[in-house]
Scaffold this active site. Structure first.
Site, mmCIF file in Angstrom:
data_model
loop_
_atom_site.group_PDB
_atom_site.id
_atom_site.type_symbol
_atom_site.label_atom_id
_atom_site.label_comp_id
_atom_site.label_asym_id
_atom_site.label_seq_id
_atom_site.Cartn_x
_atom_site.Cartn_y
_atom_site.Cartn_z
ATOM 1 N N GLU A 199 36.244 40.520 36.690
ATOM 2 C CA GLU A 199 35.343 42.272 37.192
ATOM 3 C C GLU A 199 34.984 42.705 38.819
ATOM 4 O OE1 GLU A 199 34.902 43.429 34.270
ATOM 5 O OE2 GLU A 199 35.431 41.729 33.272
ATOM 6 N N HIS A 223 37.196 45.520 39.061
ATOM 7 C CA HIS A 223 37.219 47.018 38.530
ATOM 8 C C HIS A 223 36.126 47.154 39.563
ATOM 9 C CE1 HIS A 223 39.205 46.381 35.029
ATOM 10 N NE2 HIS A 223 38.677 45.316 34.560
#
EC number: 3.4.24.-
Length: 322
Positions: free
Chosen positions: A234, A237
């Protein structure tokens, strides 16, 4: 005719698809993703294209050298958000191990994370992601260059309303559906926003950050996904990376993740196979050990050289000083 249980499953998938603006796809129940939704908007894709061109040209002097070599230190906050029955789930040791894994995963990019603090909160609604906006408004620390990670003990799929709003915002997330009910979300995170600048009001980036299911932290109870890999994925990202299977196509027209050294890949990886080649007519095997695939934690190992460079360039272009 399909058995009754199969019909129910098919109807469930159809129902999910009707609520998704973006692509929803069914995978094995134990996979990292049941429904991958949202994606980069046109402005973010344009920034990837610009940086791809920038990275392919010869170095033009000391500025490029500094940009390539200067260490990056990112101020970071961990927020542990628990339900009452899970108040003791996340131990101090799990926090330490997660931070250690984070440092190791990004050290080849010369990116480090300075943990400014760890906050702990017991809130049933926030723990299951019942009011993401209110939670982040209350807990978020720092400016746009500050990473906030919310480890929630019962992170759930968003409501239909929030689901549509989040996908329209271009956030990236992936859902996990185990054989236990209800389904849980392993994590989701915001991509850098090209429209944010140093004078942007806090309200324009109040949702910025990463939501991670706390059970995926090192030592957590999520089998095959409890080494801390979800947070690494994550935060990738947040640093500007897309999935290695972006576009989910082997077509030459598919720009994929805009990274030159990640092989073309048309489907996410499930678990940790010995090898996989979803685009056999394109060079290279699927990079199943890449943090930006959907492999299980025991398969995760690295970013590519160009991914490391892209994250650094994204930092200088999109987050530094903001």
């Amino acid at each position: 005719m399909l058995p009754f249980n199969s019909c129910v499953y098919v109807l469930l998938i159809i129902s999910l698809m009707s609520n998704c603006r973006a692509l929803c796809r069914a995978t094995a129940l134990q996979g990292r993703s049941l429904c991958a939704t949202g994606g980069p908007d046109a402005a973010f894709r344009a920034e990837h294209e610009r940086l791809s061109a920038f990275e392919s040209r010869p170095s033009s002097g000391s500025y490029d050298m500094r940009r390539a070599l200067d260490p990056i230190e990112i101020e970071t906050w961990f927020h542990i958000v628990s339900g009452e029955t899970d108040a003791d789930l996340v131990t101090d040791e799990m926090v330490i191990l997660q931070l250690h894994y984070l440092q190791k995963a990004y050290e080849k990019a010369s990116i480090s994370y300075r943990l400014k603090g760890v906050t702990r909160h017991i809130n049933e609604t926030w723990a299951r992601n019942g009011d993401d906006s209110a939670m982040k408004k209350a807990l978020r620390r720092g400016g746009y260059s500050t990473l906030n990670v919310y480890f929630q003990t019962n992170l759930q799929p968003p409501s239909t309303t929030d689901f549509a709003r989040w996908t329209s915002d271009g956030d990236n997330r992936h859902a996990y559906n185990s054989d236990l009910a209800p389904p849980s979300v392993l994590g989701f995170c915001t991509l850098p926003d090209p429209s944010i600048n140093s004078s942007s009001p806090r309200s324009s980036y109040s949702k910025d950050g990463c939501n991670v299911l706390a059970k995926t932290m090192p030592g957590g109870p999520m089998t095959h996904y409890n080494r801390g890999g979800t947070a690494i994925h994550e935060i990738g990202h947040w640093n500007g990376l897309l999935h290695t299977f972006e576009g989910e196509s082997c077509s030459e027209d598919n720009a994929g993740d805009y990274i030159a050294d990640t092989p073309q890949q048309s489907v996410p990886t499930d678990g940790c196979p010995s090898q996989k080649d979803s685009c056999p007519d394109s060079p290279g095997l699927d990079d199943i050990h890449n943090f930006m695939d959907y492999s299980s934690d025991d398969c995760y190992a690295s970013f590519t050289s160009n991914q490391l460079k892209r994250m650094r360039d994204m930092w200088f272009s999109m987050r530094k000083g903001k």
